[in-house]
Every structure is written in structure tokens, then in C-alpha cells.
Design a protein around this motif. Structure first.
Motif, mmCIF file in Angstrom:
data_model
loop_
_atom_site.group_PDB
_atom_site.id
_atom_site.type_symbol
_atom_site.label_atom_id
_atom_site.label_comp_id
_atom_site.label_asym_id
_atom_site.label_seq_id
_atom_site.Cartn_x
_atom_site.Cartn_y
_atom_site.Cartn_z
ATOM 1 N N ILE A 1 0.797 -1.333 0.029
ATOM 2 C CA ILE A 1 0.093 -0.693 0.662
ATOM 3 C C ILE A 1 0.905 1.456 -0.539
ATOM 4 O O ILE A 1 0.531 2.521 -0.679
ATOM 5 C CB ILE A 1 -0.436 -0.148 1.300
ATOM 6 C CG1 ILE A 1 -1.962 -1.299 1.060
ATOM 7 C CG2 ILE A 1 -1.185 1.298 1.340
ATOM 8 C CD1 ILE A 1 -2.837 -1.563 2.202
ATOM 9 N N ASP B 1 0.688 4.408 -3.305
ATOM 10 C CA ASP B 1 0.687 5.429 -2.706
ATOM 11 C C ASP B 1 1.476 6.210 -3.318
ATOM 12 O O ASP B 1 1.362 7.259 -3.606
ATOM 13 C CB ASP B 1 0.474 5.666 -1.299
ATOM 14 C CG ASP B 1 -0.147 5.161 -0.011
ATOM 15 O OD1 ASP B 1 -1.483 5.099 -0.922
ATOM 16 O OD2 ASP B 1 -0.837 5.147 0.781
ATOM 17 N N ARG C 1 -8.881 2.308 2.316
ATOM 18 C CA ARG C 1 -7.440 1.831 2.404
ATOM 19 C C ARG C 1 -7.500 0.588 3.453
ATOM 20 O O ARG C 1 -6.307 -0.058 2.834
ATOM 21 C CB ARG C 1 -6.740 2.523 3.164
ATOM 22 C CG ARG C 1 -4.607 2.113 3.695
ATOM 23 C CD ARG C 1 -4.215 3.433 4.291
ATOM 24 N NE ARG C 1 -3.163 3.756 4.650
ATOM 25 C CZ ARG C 1 -2.599 3.855 3.344
ATOM 26 N NH1 ARG C 1 -2.283 4.706 2.698
ATOM 27 N NH2 ARG C 1 -0.981 3.674 3.905
ATOM 28 N N ASN C 2 -8.222 0.117 4.004
ATOM 29 C CA ASN C 2 -8.526 -0.825 3.807
ATOM 30 C C ASN C 2 -9.287 -2.182 3.688
ATOM 31 O O ASN C 2 -8.761 -2.976 3.945
ATOM 32 C CB ASN C 2 -9.563 -0.982 5.752
ATOM 33 C CG ASN C 2 -9.010 -0.024 6.794
ATOM 34 O OD1 ASN C 2 -8.663 -0.839 7.861
ATOM 35 N ND2 ASN C 2 -8.630 0.753 7.136
#
Length: 300
Positions: free
Chosen positions: A148, A152, A222-223
Motif C-alpha cells: 500500500i 501511494d 485503504r482497509n
């Protein structure tokens, strides 16, 4: 003959040692797969909680907009192995990654596993980055968080352009089979968000939020990404160990067949040696008997 027996005995001992190593690796593959299987089941329960959050969000704020532009940049994440002895596991994933790349433009590849990197290079694909797969189930969360962070960073480098993220990994099938699977991670699947918007809220308590809607949506996304990456990594580790287990079972069967053949050859050689020694004894006895008979015969 003694040299032949010694050579056969040495080969049998060597094959026995190899069989012990193969048996150990087979046991380790079976044991290692279980924690990843349990982790995959646990993250599914976590993902259901995240989807409940999405459901509550669309219940209060309406359905999410559907991305009309799939993105001018594409990222493919290929989950492979860091160790060998699992057949053509990585080569199959590399072929699937190549097929996906041919349907996308400006594709960058993130690779999981050193063996996976070699397989991708064999297909003419140079990975943007290679990460190591987790050594234990506890490392699945760290790998997912790292991915992640990398996504990003890549998105921040050109925030004006849309991005498409695709996952490629092996998945278990029926009767112990495995096959590569391609899953789109970003943009969000419109079927998922649309289905949540159409599903009625089945609780008597209405959802309430304290976070601003943009921050809440970002946290939910995001989760969601974390759970999907975690699930894909866990599934990849399960299938890798299953593939290695299958190869070790085949190797063990092949070694057993060779041991049986060597044992039969050893018995045959030993029987030939015993027969030769018996013949030497009989021939010597007959020679002594003939000599004694000549001595007892008088000369005229």
C-alpha cells in the motif's frame, strides 16, 4: 563383484538420504500451508467488516461514483515464490502477467519473490520493484502494508493520472488443481459498490459517523485494499506450499521406485556372488576329490 555391491550399497544409502530430505520438505510444506490458510480465513472476516462500513457509507451518502476512465497508468502485482522446488509455479504466473500487460498500456510490474522475478525476466518483463514474500503468516500484514505504501508513492508521483492496479496470483481449484487468477484492485469494482447501495440496511440502528465523509471513505478504501492484498498474499503462499507438496510427493514416489529397483539389483548381485562362491567351493572340492582318487589308484 565386491566393487559392484559396494557401489550399489552406496547408491542405496544416497537415495535413502535424499528421500529423508524430500520427506522433511514435504512435511514442512504441509505444516507451513496451515497458518496461511487460517490467515486467509481471518482476513475474510475482517473484510466483511470493511464491507459493512462501505454499506453504511453508501446508506448515508449514496452510491459511489463509477470511474469512467480506467486510468492511463497500470500497475500489475505478481505474487510468486522466493524458493524453488515448486515446479512451473512462477512461470505460469509470469505468463498470466504478460497476458494482462498486453491488454494494458504503460504498465509497471511489482514482483513478490526472487523466483518470480526470474520468471518475469524470462518473459521479457523487468519488474519495477521486487519484494520478498513473508517467511511466516505474521509477515502477511507487513507485506500488505508495504504494498500500500508503494502504491501511494507511485500514485503521488503523478497524482493527475488515473491508475489501474491488477493482482495476479495462483488460486486453488477443485481436486487439488491450481490456476492463475487476475483480480482488479483499483478502481473499485462498480458491481461491489452498486450491490451495497441496493442492499437494504437490515439493522434497526441507523449508521452514524464522526469522521468527515472524505476521510472516512479514504480509510475504508485503504482497509479494503489492505484486506485484498493480504488475502491474495495468503492465497499465494497456500498454493505455493501446495505446489511444493505435490512436487515432493512425486519426488518421493520416484525415489521409492528407484530404491526398489536398486534393492532388487542389490539382491540379484548378492545372489550372484553367493552362487559364484558356492561354485568355487564345489569346483575346489571336486578337484581335491579327483586328486585323492588319483593318489589311491595304483600304478601298473
Amino acid at each position: 563383484m565386491a566393487q559392484t555391491l559396494e557401489r550399489l550399497n552406496h547408491r542405496i544409502q544416497t537415495m535413502g538420504s535424499i528421500r529423508g530430505i524430500v520427506s522433511t520438505m514435504k512435511t514442512m510444506s504441509a505444516i507451513n500451508a496451515l497458518p496461511y490458510e487460517q490467515a486467509a480465513q481471518a482476513i475474510e472476516a475482517y473484510h466483511k467488516t470493511v464491507l459493512t462500513g462501505f454499506h453504511a457509507f453508501v446508506r448515508c451518502h449514496g452510491p459511489l461514483p463509477v470511474a469512467t476512465d480506467p486510468g492511463s497508468r497500470a500497475i500489475v502485482i505478481a505474487f510468486g515464490s522466493d524458493h524453488g522446488l515448486c515446479g512451473n509455479y512462477n512461470e505460469i504466473i509470469a505468463e498470466e502477467a504478460l497476458r494482462v500487460m498486453q491488454t494494458l498500456a504503460h504498465t509497471r510490474v511489482l514482483c513478490i519473490g526472487a523466483q518470480m522475478e526470474d520468471a518475469l525476466i524470462g518473459q521479457g518483463i523487468t519488474p519495477e520493484m521486487t519484494l520478498l514474500p513473508p517467511a511466516t503468516a505474521d509477515g502477511l500484514g507487513r507485506l500488505s502494508g508495504r504494498l500500500i505504501t508503494v502504491l501511494d508513492t507511485l500514485h503521488s508521483a503523478d497524482a493527475t493520472a488515473g491508475v489501474t492496479v491488477t493482482l495476479v496470483h495462483m488460486q486453488r481449484g477443485a481436486h487439488g488443481q491450481q490456476h492463475p487468477i487476475t483480480t482488479r484492485l483499483l478502481p473499485l469494482d462498480p458491481k461491489m459498490t452498486g450491490q451495497l447501495a441496493q442492499t437494504p440496511w437490515d439493522s434497526r440502528s441507523l449508521p452514524q459517523f464522526r469522521m468527515p465523509a472524505p476521510q472516512l471513505l479514504a480509510a475504508l478504501i485503504r482497509n479494503h485494499l489492505f484486506a485484498r492484498l493480504f488475502r491474495s498474499a495468503a492465497e499465494a503462499m497456500v498454493t505455493e506450499n501446495a505446489a511444493r507438496l505435490a512436487r515432493m510427493q512425486q519426488a518421493e514416489q520416484s525415489i521409492d521406485d528407484q530404491l526398489d529397483a536398486l534393492t532388487a539389483e542389490m539382491r540379484s548381485a548378492r545372489q550372484d556372488e553367493i552362487t559364484t562362491e558356492l561354485l568355487d567351493v564345489i569346483i575346489g572340492f571336486e578337484a581335491l576329490k579327483a586328486r585323492d582318487k588319483r593318489k589311491q589308484t595304483p600304478d601298473f
